[in-house]
Scaffold this motif. Structure first.
Motif, PDB file in Angstrom:
ATOM      1  N   ILE A  62     -27.186  23.563 -29.336  1.00  0.00           N
ATOM      2  CA  ILE A  62     -28.527  23.615 -29.125  1.00  0.00           C
ATOM      3  C   ILE A  62     -28.860  24.290 -27.969  1.00  0.00           C
ATOM      4  O   ILE A  62     -29.653  25.144 -27.838  1.00  0.00           O
ATOM      5  CB  ILE A  62     -28.971  22.018 -29.136  1.00  0.00           C
ATOM      6  CG1 ILE A  62     -29.010  21.436 -30.689  1.00  0.00           C
ATOM      7  CG2 ILE A  62     -30.486  22.099 -28.622  1.00  0.00           C
ATOM      8  CD1 ILE A  62     -29.265  19.948 -30.543  1.00  0.00           C
ATOM      9  N   ILE A  63     -28.010  24.133 -26.946  1.00  0.00           N
ATOM     10  CA  ILE A  63     -28.505  24.770 -25.432  1.00  0.00           C
ATOM     11  C   ILE A  63     -28.202  26.232 -25.687  1.00  0.00           C
ATOM     12  O   ILE A  63     -28.814  26.786 -25.109  1.00  0.00           O
ATOM     13  CB  ILE A  63     -27.505  23.883 -24.449  1.00  0.00           C
ATOM     14  CG1 ILE A  63     -27.967  22.596 -24.038  1.00  0.00           C
ATOM     15  CG2 ILE A  63     -27.605  24.875 -23.199  1.00  0.00           C
ATOM     16  CD1 ILE A  63     -29.420  22.448 -23.736  1.00  0.00           C
ATOM     17  N   ARG A  64     -26.935  26.494 -26.424  1.00  0.00           N
ATOM     18  CA  ARG A  64     -26.729  27.887 -26.531  1.00  0.00           C
ATOM     19  C   ARG A  64     -27.848  28.636 -27.212  1.00  0.00           C
ATOM     20  O   ARG A  64     -28.232  29.609 -26.949  1.00  0.00           O
ATOM     21  CB  ARG A  64     -25.359  27.974 -27.124  1.00  0.00           C
ATOM     22  CG  ARG A  64     -24.836  29.537 -27.034  1.00  0.00           C
ATOM     23  CD  ARG A  64     -23.460  29.371 -27.783  1.00  0.00           C
ATOM     24  NE  ARG A  64     -23.274  28.758 -29.090  1.00  0.00           N
ATOM     25  CZ  ARG A  64     -22.695  27.698 -29.354  1.00  0.00           C
ATOM     26  NH1 ARG A  64     -21.879  26.909 -28.210  1.00  0.00           N
ATOM     27  NH2 ARG A  64     -22.532  27.046 -30.516  1.00  0.00           N
ATOM     28  N   GLU A  65     -28.299  28.179 -28.331  1.00  0.00           N
ATOM     29  CA  GLU A  65     -29.323  28.655 -29.121  1.00  0.00           C
ATOM     30  C   GLU A  65     -30.669  28.796 -28.397  1.00  0.00           C
ATOM     31  O   GLU A  65     -31.402  29.720 -28.613  1.00  0.00           O
ATOM     32  CB  GLU A  65     -29.450  27.836 -30.693  1.00  0.00           C
ATOM     33  CG  GLU A  65     -28.245  28.305 -31.528  1.00  0.00           C
ATOM     34  CD  GLU A  65     -28.394  27.716 -32.714  1.00  0.00           C
ATOM     35  OE1 GLU A  65     -29.411  27.646 -33.365  1.00  0.00           O
ATOM     36  OE2 GLU A  65     -27.316  27.414 -33.366  1.00  0.00           O
ATOM     37  N   LEU A  66     -30.926  27.826 -27.680  1.00  0.00           N
ATOM     38  CA  LEU A  66     -32.254  27.751 -26.782  1.00  0.00           C
ATOM     39  C   LEU A  66     -32.003  28.660 -25.770  1.00  0.00           C
ATOM     40  O   LEU A  66     -33.234  29.328 -25.580  1.00  0.00           O
ATOM     41  CB  LEU A  66     -32.353  26.016 -26.132  1.00  0.00           C
ATOM     42  CG  LEU A  66     -33.043  25.072 -27.001  1.00  0.00           C
ATOM     43  CD1 LEU A  66     -32.921  23.655 -26.124  1.00  0.00           C
ATOM     44  CD2 LEU A  66     -34.416  25.393 -27.794  1.00  0.00           C
ATOM     45  N   SER A  67     -30.905  29.033 -25.342  1.00  0.00           N
ATOM     46  CA  SER A  67     -31.065  29.894 -24.339  1.00  0.00           C
ATOM     47  C   SER A  67     -31.165  31.308 -24.873  1.00  0.00           C
ATOM     48  O   SER A  67     -32.205  32.110 -24.219  1.00  0.00           O
ATOM     49  CB  SER A  67     -29.369  30.177 -23.746  1.00  0.00           C
ATOM     50  OG  SER A  67     -29.375  29.605 -22.629  1.00  0.00           O
ATOM     51  N   VAL A  68     -30.665  31.865 -26.127  1.00  0.00           N
ATOM     52  CA  VAL A  68     -30.867  32.866 -26.983  1.00  0.00           C
ATOM     53  C   VAL A  68     -32.278  32.973 -27.396  1.00  0.00           C
ATOM     54  O   VAL A  68     -32.878  34.019 -27.032  1.00  0.00           O
ATOM     55  CB  VAL A  68     -30.031  32.956 -27.910  1.00  0.00           C
ATOM     56  CG1 VAL A  68     -30.140  33.930 -28.832  1.00  0.00           C
ATOM     57  CG2 VAL A  68     -28.464  33.087 -27.681  1.00  0.00           C
ATOM     58  N   PHE A  69     -32.785  31.858 -27.773  1.00  0.00           N
ATOM     59  CA  PHE A  69     -34.068  31.923 -28.081  1.00  0.00           C
ATOM     60  C   PHE A  69     -35.230  32.226 -27.038  1.00  0.00           C
ATOM     61  O   PHE A  69     -36.262  32.847 -27.251  1.00  0.00           O
ATOM     62  CB  PHE A  69     -34.639  30.378 -28.574  1.00  0.00           C
ATOM     63  CG  PHE A  69     -35.853  30.187 -29.331  1.00  0.00           C
ATOM     64  CD1 PHE A  69     -35.925  30.640 -30.710  1.00  0.00           C
ATOM     65  CD2 PHE A  69     -36.960  30.009 -28.673  1.00  0.00           C
ATOM     66  CE1 PHE A  69     -37.295  30.521 -31.386  1.00  0.00           C
ATOM     67  CE2 PHE A  69     -38.311  29.757 -29.495  1.00  0.00           C
ATOM     68  CZ  PHE A  69     -38.370  30.069 -30.622  1.00  0.00           C
ATOM     69  N   SER A  70     -34.898  31.842 -25.758  1.00  0.00           N
ATOM     70  CA  SER A  70     -35.562  31.792 -24.693  1.00  0.00           C
ATOM     71  C   SER A  70     -35.610  32.999 -24.097  1.00  0.00           C
ATOM     72  O   SER A  70     -36.599  33.603 -23.195  1.00  0.00           O
ATOM     73  CB  SER A  70     -35.682  30.628 -23.629  1.00  0.00           C
ATOM     74  OG  SER A  70     -34.651  30.540 -23.274  1.00  0.00           O
ATOM     75  N   GLY A  71     -34.459  33.490 -23.940  1.00  0.00           N
ATOM     76  CA  GLY A  71     -33.843  34.610 -23.032  1.00  0.00           C
ATOM     77  C   GLY A  71     -33.713  34.250 -21.868  1.00  0.00           C
ATOM     78  O   GLY A  71     -33.602  35.087 -20.750  1.00  0.00           O
TER      79      GLY A  71
END
Length: 89
Positions: A62-71
């Protein structure tokens, strides 16, 4: 909020209240004073955000994908993640 942050294994903090009373403002103010960075996600403005949570609840993913999602880079204990406007069902 300071007490919450100082707990070793704190759980997510939920701030409930009526609309337009300053919950997000207070969270941002707290984040600016106590974290290196803040990442804000608004479920109302980002309709695809909920998909990140549908697969499973693995925190690392989740943290990895949130990082990508937010840039933005999300670092443990250094980044305050704020979620706003959860959709009503």
């Amino acid at each position: 909020m300071i007490e919450w942050k100082s707990r070793k294994n704190h759980k997510p903090l939920i701030i409930n209240g009526a609309s337009q009373i300053g919950k997000t403002y207070i969270a941002f103010s707290f984040g600016k004073e106590n974290y290196k960075n803040i990442v804000y996600f608004n479920f109302e403005n980002s309709k695809n955000l909920n998909r990140i949570f549908e697969k499973d609840l693995n925190p690392e993913r989740i943290i990895r994908e949130l990082s990508v999602f937010s840039g933005s880079t999300i670092l443990e204990k250094e980044t305050l993640i704020i979620f706003g406007q959860l959709p009503s069902e």
